[in-house]
Design an enzyme around this catalytic site. Structure first.
Site, PDB file in Angstrom:
ATOM      1  N   LYS A 127       3.946  10.982   1.797  1.00 29.79           N
ATOM      2  CA  LYS A 127       5.093  10.287   1.951  1.00 29.79           C
ATOM      3  C   LYS A 127       5.784  10.135   0.451  1.00 29.79           C
ATOM      4  O   LYS A 127       4.947   9.909  -0.538  1.00 29.79           O
ATOM      5  CB  LYS A 127       4.935   8.839   2.655  1.00 29.79           C
ATOM      6  N   HIS A 136      -2.841   5.714   2.247  1.00 28.73           N
ATOM      7  CA  HIS A 136      -2.153   4.593   2.455  1.00 28.73           C
ATOM      8  C   HIS A 136      -1.648   3.976   1.077  1.00 28.73           C
ATOM      9  O   HIS A 136      -2.033   3.998   0.173  1.00 28.73           O
ATOM     10  CB  HIS A 136      -3.032   3.744   3.217  1.00 28.73           C
ATOM     11  N   TYR A 185      -8.846  -0.122  10.840  1.00 24.02           N
ATOM     12  CA  TYR A 185     -10.050   0.592  11.109  1.00 24.02           C
ATOM     13  C   TYR A 185     -11.073  -0.313  11.252  1.00 24.02           C
ATOM     14  O   TYR A 185     -12.307  -0.066  12.130  1.00 24.02           O
ATOM     15  CB  TYR A 185     -10.380   1.660  10.432  1.00 24.02           C
TER      16      TYR A 185
END
Length: 295
Positions: free
Chosen positions: A172, A267, A276
């Site tokens: 990203k 992330h 998670y």
């Protein structure tokens, strides 16, 4: 005539490096809000609407069936828009400062069990030829690296270092990271690359191609993953993200540090990765209920 939305979207794409998908979602949210506030009062503008109007719009979206997660994402787009408007000096305040996002209940990610993973890679007969080898390599790449769908589509041959067993991934906002991979994936790449080269007559460019010998797209990869996951699992969700979740859950269950998993997944914050731990704990509770005689 000034178009604030277009200016903002161009800024996101050109200056901030946002993905086209995020820019599209933000544009859709802003257009929805604009249509709404004009329906209330055609004299309202981006410069004169207030927090109450934004809250009414959010309530309307919720009444239409949008969930809290979607509305929160829409509001995030509006926040970013007003942050931009202040940055370029068009406004000195933001009407959404006092607007709170709707409460989102954590959504536990779906992932494959070890038995399903083994079945996916050991028991299925993939078609012969380029497409069958491509499909298996795509699935292995998702499972062994945990990369996103957009990241896989963007891979070029030059991003693979077989000697070091490393993959250069563009995530990203064009942020790059290096992801290590296993011997199994290295062997899959070694088998796939000569077949790929014979298929497209070049050893450079995109890693994965479609039938028209163009870089593979989101839709085709999604269909490939859905098809093969349907052969090994009955769970409702069968997307590339399931394999990303499977990678992260497997890493955590086998002792990987949460910070390391964060870096591998790309992330921004470890808080995103912590979902998670909830997944693992949910599985522990299930096993406890099954095993404990008085549970």
């Amino acid at each position: 005539m000034m178009n604030e939305i277009d200016d903002f979207i161009n800024y996101l794409l050109a200056d901030k490096g946002y993905s086209k998908l995020t820019a599209k979602e933000y544009r859709s949210a802003l257009q929805s809000l604009q249509i709404f506030y004009r329906s209330l009062d055609n004299q309202l503008t981006w410069y004169t609407l207030d927090a109450d109007v934004v809250r009414q719009w959010m309530a309307r979206e919720m009444a239409r069936g949008e969930n809290a997660r979607t509305i929160s994402k829409q509001l995030s787009g509006v926040r970013s828009f007003y942050k931009y408007m202040r940055r370029v000096g068009r406004m000195d305040h933001s009407p959404v400062t006092a607007v709170k996002s709707p409460k989102i209940h954590p959504k536990l990610p779906s992932f494959l069990r070890n038995s399903e993973v083994n079945q996916l890679f050991d028991d299925i007969d993939y078609p012969s030829g380029y497409e069958g080898m491509r499909d298996r390599t795509i699935l292995l790449t998702f499972y062994h690296t945990g990369i996103r769908l957009a990241e896989l589509i963007g891979l070029d041959v030059e991003n693979i270092d077989l000697n070091q067993r490393e993959l250069k991934v563009t995530g990203k906002r064009n942020k790059q990271r290096i992801v290590p991979f296993s011997a199994e994936l290295a062997n899959a790449f070694r088998a796939y690359l000569p077949v790929r080269q014979a298929y497209v007559s070049t050893d450079a460019g995109a890693l994965f191609f479609n039938r028209r010998k163009l870089r593979i797209d989101r839709r085709r990869v999604g269909l490939i993953v859905k098809h093969y996951l349907s052969l090994v699992t009955t769970q409702r969700k069968k997307s590339p993200h399931v394999l990303r979740h499977t990678f992260a859950s497997a890493m955590l269950n086998n002792g990987a540090d949460l910070e390391a998993i964060k870096e591998l997944l790309g992330h921004e914050s470890v808080a995103t990765t912590e979902v998670y731990t909830h997944t693992t704990f949910a599985d522990l509770k299930k096993q406890y209920k099954l095993a404990h005689p008085r549970a």
